[in-house]
Design a protein around this motif. Structure first.
Motif, PDB file in Angstrom:
ATOM      1  N   GLU A   1       0.990   3.968  -2.964  1.00 55.85           N
ATOM      2  CA  GLU A   1       0.712   5.370  -2.613  1.00 55.85           C
ATOM      3  C   GLU A   1       1.848   6.284  -3.048  1.00 55.85           C
ATOM      4  O   GLU A   1       1.608   7.387  -3.581  1.00 55.85           O
ATOM      5  CB  GLU A   1       0.490   5.474  -1.106  1.00 55.85           C
ATOM      6  CG  GLU A   1       0.044   6.865  -0.652  1.00 55.85           C
ATOM      7  CD  GLU A   1      -0.184   6.923   0.837  1.00 55.85           C
ATOM      8  OE1 GLU A   1      -0.887   7.840   1.304  1.00 55.85           O
ATOM      9  OE2 GLU A   1       0.348   6.052   1.564  1.00 55.85           O
ATOM     10  N   SER A   2       3.079   5.847  -2.845  1.00 58.17           N
ATOM     11  CA  SER A   2       4.226   6.656  -3.264  1.00 58.17           C
ATOM     12  C   SER A   2       4.261   6.813  -4.783  1.00 58.17           C
ATOM     13  O   SER A   2       4.518   7.908  -5.308  1.00 58.17           O
ATOM     14  CB  SER A   2       5.525   6.001  -2.775  1.00 58.17           C
ATOM     15  OG  SER A   2       5.533   5.906  -1.368  1.00 58.17           O
TER      16      SER A   2
ATOM     17  N   TYR B   1       0.834  -1.201   0.000  1.00 56.79           N
ATOM     18  CA  TYR B   1       0.000   0.000   0.000  1.00 56.79           C
ATOM     19  C   TYR B   1       0.869   1.252   0.000  1.00 56.79           C
ATOM     20  O   TYR B   1       0.583   2.222  -0.719  1.00 56.79           O
ATOM     21  CB  TYR B   1      -0.910  -0.016   1.224  1.00 56.79           C
ATOM     22  CG  TYR B   1      -1.745   1.231   1.369  1.00 56.79           C
ATOM     23  CD1 TYR B   1      -2.893   1.419   0.609  1.00 56.79           C
ATOM     24  CD2 TYR B   1      -1.372   2.227   2.277  1.00 56.79           C
ATOM     25  CE1 TYR B   1      -3.652   2.568   0.743  1.00 56.79           C
ATOM     26  CE2 TYR B   1      -2.129   3.377   2.413  1.00 56.79           C
ATOM     27  CZ  TYR B   1      -3.264   3.548   1.642  1.00 56.79           C
ATOM     28  OH  TYR B   1      -4.013   4.694   1.779  1.00 56.79           O
TER      29      TYR B   1
ATOM     30  N   VAL C   1       1.617   9.330  -5.801  1.00 56.99           N
ATOM     31  CA  VAL C   1       2.017  10.720  -5.517  1.00 56.99           C
ATOM     32  C   VAL C   1       3.044  11.194  -6.542  1.00 56.99           C
ATOM     33  O   VAL C   1       2.959  12.329  -7.056  1.00 56.99           O
ATOM     34  CB  VAL C   1       2.588  10.816  -4.085  1.00 56.99           C
ATOM     35  CG1 VAL C   1       3.217  12.188  -3.849  1.00 56.99           C
ATOM     36  CG2 VAL C   1       1.482  10.573  -3.069  1.00 56.99           C
TER      37      VAL C   1
END
Length: 213
Positions: free
Chosen positions: A185-186, A181, A189
């Protein structure tokens, strides 16, 4: 006399221990796989102890069945996490203990199980009745109680071992999910930042059309 009682108690304890044939194993069962294990019963009326617990994999459940030498199902279960059963063998021969992991398509199951064939020792009348027979009977009762206590301790150890393995498997699965996760998520972004830079750069560098009035 005390030495005689001590030696007799040791003899009874080892006799009870040798009258029990057990096999404790841990096996991995792949997805859509069926594994069977076998135990021989020498005479009718023997007790069969069957214990199993799913240590890791999926929802910690598995299908199982127990068949007698006539291929008749005498015990079965679907999506069971663990079980502890005592059966009476009415037929002499080979009994089959099977596990089936057909509900999983990818997940492997780790199963800890114990098959125990026990022949209950029969008490025989002493050759010389008297005080020795009374002490012998008391020692037999003590040895039987001690044997039952040891079996209960062994069962509790297995349960704690199962809970520990399941907790470790849950923690490991949660850790892997949090890791992926965080990676996704990184990446999201970083991708959003690159997209915003591209949009701003395109907006300020793009030349528009000019009209002369």
């Amino acid at each position: 006399m005390a030495v005689f009682h001590f030696i007799l108690s040791l003899f009874l304890f080892f006799y009870i221990s040798l009258s029990v044939k057990a096999s404790a194993l841990t096996t991995a069962i792949s997805a859509n796989e069926r594994l069977c294990f076998y135990a021989d019963v020498d005479k009718a009326g023997e007790k069969i102890g069957f214990y199993f617990a799913v240590q890791s994999g999926g929802s910690f459940d598995i299908d199982f069945d127990v068949k007698d030498p006539n291929d008749k199902v005498i015990l079965d279960g679907v999506r069971e996490r663990q079980g502890d059963y005592v059966l009476t063998a009415n037929t002499v021969g080979e009994y089959a203990f099977c596990f089936e992991n057909d509900m999983s398509t990818l997940t492997e199951k780790l199963v800890d199980f114990d098959i125990m064939v026990e022949s209950e020792p029969r008490r025989e009348a002493p050759a010389k009745p008297g005080q020795i027979s009374e002490h012998t009977s008391a020692l037999e009762e003590s040895v039987f109680r001690l044997s039952n206590m040891l079996m209960n301790i062994k069962r509790l150890q297995k349960q704690h071992h199962t809970h520990e393995n399941r907790g470790f498997a849950i923690v490991k699965s949660t850790q892997n999910r949090l890791f992926w996760y965080a990676v996704f998520e990184s990446l999201a972004v970083i991708g959003m930042a690159i997209f915003q830079v591209y949009v701003l750069q395109t907006f300020f560098t793009k030349t528009g059309r000019r009209y002369k009035v």
